[in-house]
Scaffold this active site. Structure first.
Site, PDB file in Angstrom:
ATOM      1  N   LYS A   1     -11.650  10.981  -0.077  1.00  0.00           N
ATOM      2  CA  LYS A   1     -11.663   9.523   0.047  1.00  0.00           C
ATOM      3  C   LYS A   1     -11.910   8.910  -1.324  1.00  0.00           C
ATOM      4  O   LYS A   1     -12.996   8.415  -1.640  1.00  0.00           O
ATOM      5  CB  LYS A   1     -12.732   9.064   1.049  1.00  0.00           C
ATOM      6  CG  LYS A   1     -12.442   7.648   1.560  1.00  0.00           C
ATOM      7  CD  LYS A   1     -11.127   7.609   2.324  1.00  0.00           C
ATOM      8  CE  LYS A   1     -10.647   6.185   2.537  1.00  0.00           C
ATOM      9  NZ  LYS A   1      -9.325   6.136   3.126  1.00  0.00           N
TER      10      LYS A   1
ATOM     11  N   SER B   1      -4.205   5.320   5.672  1.00  0.00           N
ATOM     12  CA  SER B   1      -5.531   4.901   6.116  1.00  0.00           C
ATOM     13  C   SER B   1      -5.398   3.872   7.237  1.00  0.00           C
ATOM     14  O   SER B   1      -4.933   4.203   8.315  1.00  0.00           O
ATOM     15  CB  SER B   1      -6.350   4.375   4.934  1.00  0.00           C
ATOM     16  OG  SER B   1      -7.720   4.670   5.125  1.00  0.00           O
TER      17      SER B   1
END
Length: 583
Positions: free
Chosen positions: A188, A381
Site C-alpha cells: 500500500k 483500489s
C-alpha cells in the site's frame, strides 16, 4: 503589494472569462442550430495531442480556457471511438489524418483508440500519421498507420517506460507537519510520499513488474503492426538505437521523412484532387455532430461513466460523487427499458466509505439485470471496489488495477500553526475521545491504535467483499491483495479480471447476458447531460478556478492539487499508489 496584484489580476481574469463566455454562449447556441454537412473527399482529422477523458461536457468556456492557459481542450474518448467507427463506412471520408505526437491519455484509453484505427483500416481506407516528433505513446498509436511520416528535423522516442513518484516528506519536514499514517497491506504505497523520500523495495517491485507487463504489450503490438521482430524492437528500445530521424527510418519505425506539405500532397492523391485543390479536413468535434451514433431502440444498455477520485456526496468536475453515482445505478436498475448496465471505470480510488456506498448499489442492480465492468486506464483500489461485485470484469491488457488495500492519513498541524503562523490551540471536551480526529494536536498511542483498528476492519471488509464478488476463498484473495497494483494481464492471471478486452467487448457481453440480439439495443450514457444554463453556471465556476490556480501557482499547480487532496480527504481511503505517472 504583490498579494494585491495577484488578487487584481485574478479578478481581471475572471471578468475576461465572463465576457468571453457570453460571446461563446450565443455562438454555441447558433452553432447547435446549424446542420453539419461533410464534404465529399474529406479526411477525418484525429488529433490526439490533447487530454483525453472518457466523456466531456459541452463546456462553452473550453475555448476561452484554452486560449488563456495555452493548453489544448480535452476531447472525449467516446467521440473519438464513435467517429472512427462511423468514418469506416462513410463514403465521404477517404481516410484519416492522424496527429499523435504527444497523446495525453492512459494506456488502456490509447489501446481503445488504436484498436478502433486497426478496425478502420479493414475498410481499405488509409491512415496517414504525421508528427514533427513522436513520444513513446504517440508512436504506439501511429504504428498502426499505413504511412508514418516524421519531420526530418524532428525526433522519435523509443527508450522504454518509466514511472516517477513525487515525495512530500521533505516538504512536511520543512513545514513542521507530521502526517500520521495508518495502513494495511505490504504494497500500500499510496502513503509512501508522506513517509519516505524514495520508494520502498516493495513499491519498486510492484512498479517494475507493472511497467514490464505494460511494455511487453507495447512491444508486441508494435511488432505486429510494423512487421518488426519483437526481440529486435526491445533491443532498439533498451539500447536507445533511435537517436536521429534517419535511425527511425532505417529501423523501419517510420515509412518516410517528410514535411506536412508532403502529407497534404499524399492526401490529395488519395482523394483524387488537383495539385492545388484545398483538402476538406473535418475534426472529431465537428464530425461527431454529423451523425447519430445510436438509433432509437426500446431496449437499452446503460453506460454509467465513473472517472476521477472517489468522494462522498455529489462530487464535481474530475471526481466521482457516491451520491450521484449510486443514484444513477439505482435509476438504471429500476428502469425496465434498461436491460443491462455497463460501468465504465477510470479511477485510482478514493474514499472507502464512498466506494462501499456505490458497491452496495452495484450489488443490488446485479440481482435484477446483468452488470458488467469495463475498466479504462485505471480501475484500482476504490476503482476496483466499484467493479468487484459485477457479473463480469473486462480490462485491457495494460489497464492498471488491483491495489486492494486501505489507509488513512491524519496530519498533525499543531507545530506548523505554532512555529510558522504563531497560532496555538486549547480545548475542553465532554469525553476522552471527543476530538479523536483533530489535526491541531498529535494523537496519543491509544488514539492511534483505535484508528489503526478501524483501518484493519476496513481492510477485512474490502477483502471479504472482493473474495465474495470474485468467487475466491479469502486466502486466495489475500494472496493478491495487500495493496499490490497489477496490469490487466496479471489481474486476469490472478482471477481479479474475467476478460481482456475493451469497451465494445463489455457492451457485447452485456447484450448477450441480457439476451439482446446484435443491433437490437441502443446505448444510453449516464450521468445525463445537465440543462444548458445549469451546466453553464457550473463551468463558469470551474473554469475560473482552474485559471486562477494556474495563474497563482504556475507549474506548481499540479503539486498544490496533490497536497489539497491529502488535506481534504480524511477518513479511510482506498486509493492506488499516489498519482502514479507512467511516461
Amino acid at each position: 503589494m504583490k498579494s494585491f496584484f495577484k488578487i487584481f489580476f485574478a479578478s481581471l481574469l475572471a471578468l475576461v472569462v465572463f465576457i468571453f463566455g457570453f460571446f461563446l454562449i450565443f455562438a454555441g447556441i447558433a452553432s447547435q442550430d446549424s446542420e453539419v454537412k461533410i464534404s465529399e473527399n474529406s479526411f477525418l482529422e484525429v488529433n490526439l495531442n490533447r487530454p483525453i477523458v472518457e466523456m466531456t461536457s459541452d463546456d462553452p468556456f473550453t475555448e476561452v480556457s484554452q486560449a488563456l492557459t495555452n493548453e489544448p481542450a480535452a476531447i472525449s474518448l467516446k467521440n473519438i471511438i464513435e467517429s472512427i467507427e462511423h468514418a469506416k463506412t462513410d463514403d465521404k471520408i477517404k481516410g484519416i489524418n492522424l496527429k499523435s505526437s504527444y497523446v495525453l491519455a492512459g494506456f488502456a484509453q490509447i489501446e481503445e483508440i488504436r484498436n478502433a484505427l486497426i478496425d478502420f483500416k479493414e475498410s481499405g481506407k488509409p491512415i496517414i500519421a504525421y508528427g514533427e516528433t513522436f513520444s513513446e505513446t504517440g508512436y504506439y498509436v501511429a504504428s498502426v498507420a499505413n504511412d508514418i511520416i516524421l519531420n526530418p528535423a524532428g525526433m522519435l522516442q523509443m527508450s522504454g517506460l518509466s514511472s516517477e513518484v513525487t515525495f512530500f516528506k521533505g516538504t512536511f519536514e520543512k513545514l513542521n507537519i507530521e502526517p500520521q499514517i495508518f495502513r494495511v497491506g505490504t504494497f500500500k504505497s499510496a502513503v509512501e510520499p508522506f513517509l519516505r523520500k524514495d520508494m520502498s523495495e516493495a513499491s519498486k517491485e510492484q512498479l517494475s513488474a507493472l511497467l514490464n507487463s505494460i511494455y511487453g504489450v507495447f512491444i508486441n503490438n508494435i511488432s505486429s503492426a510494423r512487421g518488426i521482430d519483437a526481440t529486435e524492437l526491445r533491443a532498439i528500445s533498451d539500447q536507445l538505437k533511435v537517436r536521429t530521424t534517419e535511425d527511425a527510418l532505417n529501423y523501419k519505425l517510420v515509412t518516410q521523412l517528410g514535411y506536412y506539405d508532403e502529407v497534404l500532397t499524399k492526401m490529395r492523391e488519395i482523394a483524387g484532387l488537383e495539385a492545388d485543390a484545398s483538402i476538406p479536413v473535418v475534426s472529431i468535434k465537428k464530425y461527431s455532430q454529423s451523425y447519430v451514433a445510436d438509433k432509437y431502440n426500446a431496449n437499452r444498455i446503460a453506460v454509467i461513466v465513473a472517472e476521477g477520485n472517489i468522494v462522498s456526496g455529489k462530487g464535481g468536475e474530475g471526481s466521482i460523487g457516491s451520491d450521484v453515482f449510486a443514484q444513477e445505478i439505482r435509476k438504471a436498475r429500476l428502469d425496465d427499458n434498461i436491460k443491462a448496465i455497463v460501468l465504465r471505470i477510470n479511477s485510482p480510488g478514493g474514499s472507502a466509505l464512498a466506494s462501499d456506498v456505490m458497491w452496495r448499489e452495484v450489488k443490488l442492480a446485479k440481482q435484477v439485470k446483468p452488470v458488467i465492468a469495463s475498466m479504462s486506464s485505471v480501475a484500482a483500489s476504490g476503482g476496483y471496489y466499484m467493479a468487484m461485485a459485477c457479473d463480469t470484469i473486462v480490462a485491457q491488457p495494460n489497464t492498471i488495477t488491483g491495489s486492494i488495500g486501505i489507509f488513512s492519513i491524519i496530519p498533525d498541524l499543531s507545530k506548523f500553526m505554532d512555529t510558522k503562523l504563531g497560532i496555538t490551540f486549547d480545548r475542553v471536551s465532554t469525553g476522552e475521545y471527543s476530538d479523536l480526529y483533530t489535526v491541531t494536536r498529535s494523537l496519543n498511542d491509544t488514539e492511534k491504535q483505535i484508528i489503526q483498528n478501524s483501518v484493519e476492519r476496513g481492510y477485512e471488509d474490502f477483502t471479504s467483499k472482493a473474495a465474495e464478488g470474485r468467487n475466491m476463498s479469502i486466502e486466495e484473495l489475500l494472496a493478491v491483495a495487500s495493496g499490490r497494483v497489477w496490469s490487466g494481464i496479471e489481474a486476469k492471471e490472478k482471477g481479479l479480471v474475467d476478460v481482456l478486452g475493451g469497451f465494445d467487448d463489455a457492451i457485447n457481453i452485456a447484450a448477450n447476458s441480457a439476451g439482446l440480439a446484435e443491433g437490437d439495443f441502443m446505448k444510453v450514457y449516464y450521468p445525463e447531460k445537465k440543462p444548458f444554463f445549469t451546466q453553464l453556471l457550473e463551468d463558469m465556476g470551474t473554469s475560473a478556478k482552474i485559471l486562477h490556480k494556474k495563474y497563482t501557482y504556475g507549474e506548481m499547480a499540479h503539486y498544490v492539487d496533490e497536497l489539497e487532496y491529502v488535506m481534504e480527504n480524511k477518513g479511510l481511503q482506498t486509493r492506488m499508489p499516489f498519482d502514479l505517472e507512467i511516461k
